[in-house]
Design an enzyme around this catalytic site. Sequence first.
Site, PDB file in Angstrom:
ATOM      1  N   MET A 116      32.860  44.831  43.052  1.00 29.83           N
ATOM      2  CA  MET A 116      32.334  44.340  44.166  1.00 29.83           C
ATOM      3  C   MET A 116      33.367  44.635  45.141  1.00 29.83           C
ATOM      4  O   MET A 116      34.262  45.317  45.032  1.00 29.83           O
ATOM      5  CB  MET A 116      31.842  42.834  44.320  1.00 29.83           C
ATOM      6  CG  MET A 116      30.835  42.459  43.310  1.00 29.83           C
ATOM      7  SD  MET A 116      29.205  43.193  43.487  1.00 29.83           S
ATOM      8  CE  MET A 116      28.352  42.072  44.499  1.00 29.83           C
ATOM      9  N   CYS A 117      33.270  43.996  46.488  1.00 31.82           N
ATOM     10  CA  CYS A 117      34.381  44.567  47.548  1.00 31.82           C
ATOM     11  C   CYS A 117      34.419  43.040  48.382  1.00 31.82           C
ATOM     12  O   CYS A 117      33.838  42.174  48.147  1.00 31.82           O
ATOM     13  CB  CYS A 117      33.631  45.420  48.229  1.00 31.82           C
ATOM     14  SG  CYS A 117      32.837  47.004  47.209  1.00 31.82           S
ATOM     15  N   GLU A 118      35.183  43.565  49.525  1.00 33.56           N
ATOM     16  CA  GLU A 118      35.136  42.238  50.440  1.00 33.56           C
ATOM     17  C   GLU A 118      35.094  42.881  51.852  1.00 33.56           C
ATOM     18  O   GLU A 118      35.565  44.212  52.106  1.00 33.56           O
ATOM     19  CB  GLU A 118      36.680  41.369  50.075  1.00 33.56           C
ATOM     20  CG  GLU A 118      36.500  40.637  48.928  1.00 33.56           C
ATOM     21  CD  GLU A 118      37.368  39.267  48.869  1.00 33.56           C
ATOM     22  OE1 GLU A 118      37.333  39.058  50.172  1.00 33.56           O
ATOM     23  OE2 GLU A 118      37.336  38.809  47.904  1.00 33.56           O
TER      24      GLU A 118
END
Lengths: 259, 259
Positions: free
Chosen positions: B1-3
């Site tokens: 995922m990412c932020e």
Amino acid sequence: MCELLAMSANVPTDIVFSFTGLAQRGGVTGPHVDGWGITFYEGKGSRTFKDACPSSESQIAKLIQSFPIKSEVVVSHIRQANRGCVSLENTHPFTRELWGRYWTYAHNGQLSEYQDKFSVSRYQPVGDTDSELAFCWLLEKVVEKFGDNEPEDITLVYHYIAKLADEIRALGVFNMILSDGDHLMSYCSNNLCYITRKAPFGKARLIDTDVVIDFDKETTANDIVTVIATRPLTNNEQWHILSAGEWKLFCKGQLIGEL
Amino acid sequence: MCELLAMSANVPTDIVFSFTGLAQRGGVTGPHVDGWGITFYEGKGSRTFKDACPSSESQIAKLIQSFPIKSEVVVSHIRQANRGCVSLENTHPFTRELWGRYWTYAHNGQLSEYQDKFSVSRYQPVGDTDSELAFCWLLEKVVEKFGDNEPEDITLVYHYIAKLADEIRALGVFNMILSDGDHLMSYCSNNLCYITRKAPFGKARLIDTDVVIDFDKETTANDIVTVIATRPLTNNEQWHILSAGEWKLFCKGQLIGEL
């Protein structure tokens, strides 16, 4: 006016040497203090560094000179404002997406009585320069002619853009750099030149600051690198001077189309 | 995922403090090593800094942390690749122009079986992420509904985008940040929170690195600054956690629309 700088190469190449010369013209050896920008293509991606302050003082310009980004296509511009105030949104290069490519454009010159001609809707300028409006109009006309899908032979698009550029040149001074990430076009109104460097490489000496580079130590025998600039950046090499209405199309450092 | 990280403020504000925390999650306190990017709006103009390398090691990220750029709207993203390879063209945020504004977008999450839904022509992705394709589709649908001219009340556009985001969320995880330069929208699928800081300001302590800031010394009594993030960045303040399908629209740091 402004100054343009661009590069097309067949291997990822850094432009630190040429940009170091150009950046001096943004406040030291030249009067182009109203912002600067540089776009690097890396594969299909691109990134642009911009500042509305003089390139000779910019922290970000210093980073570009100390941290070599390797790229096959570069487009750069230092600005001396005529139309449009000094602000980030009026700083070149400008980028728009068409056909899943980022198109990057920079302009040197000034146009008059252009508002009526440049009717746009799909691509609209964010700032208030004649330059960005002309870019939007070029893309608008390209879409009008070629539609929403890239033609098989993209050089046809550049031939069409050259015709449109002739129309723009009738409104004033229009020196232009345009790239889709693979190809690099230079269109000349009155000030544009280029040099293609390939083996055997030699030394080059910048005009604007006391820097000499020995390309022989920086390159391999297969490298082909074309640099385009408003005025020659070195004083011991032969630059090709373009004439009014002349254009060149480069891909991987090599000339692939011209008038 | 990412932020994700974003900011909306009523005065030009630097995001060095928050970005310092986020950058640590790109390789030190978090696994998001597949690139990072940050877009700053300054007036109508914007500039984006991007790297396909980890933010914790990036020279450009170091520049952002040492050279405060003041902006009223910021959108940032650190990437852990799922769909699409690690490359500059797949690095968020993504930007497109519509109605003479730069629209900037970043996405955290992953979508499935989306290819059929996201039919696009006017806005086409340059890279091969689900994220960029979803962004192109959003803009395509907005143009379909509102045409080539910005409606008088642009908040209507965000209400419509929220409906479209609901449809996208049905295909997977879709936490999104979107801005036109004046407004900042956050849409939550499962991980998004925000904090609005205003007088009386206090101290804040980053979770990801040993930094404390006293906002009282950095601000004036009239400042209003909202920061949005995937997870809280500080451990001594109260962040508002958004729930699935919830969205917030900010302008000049203040909440102006929500569901």
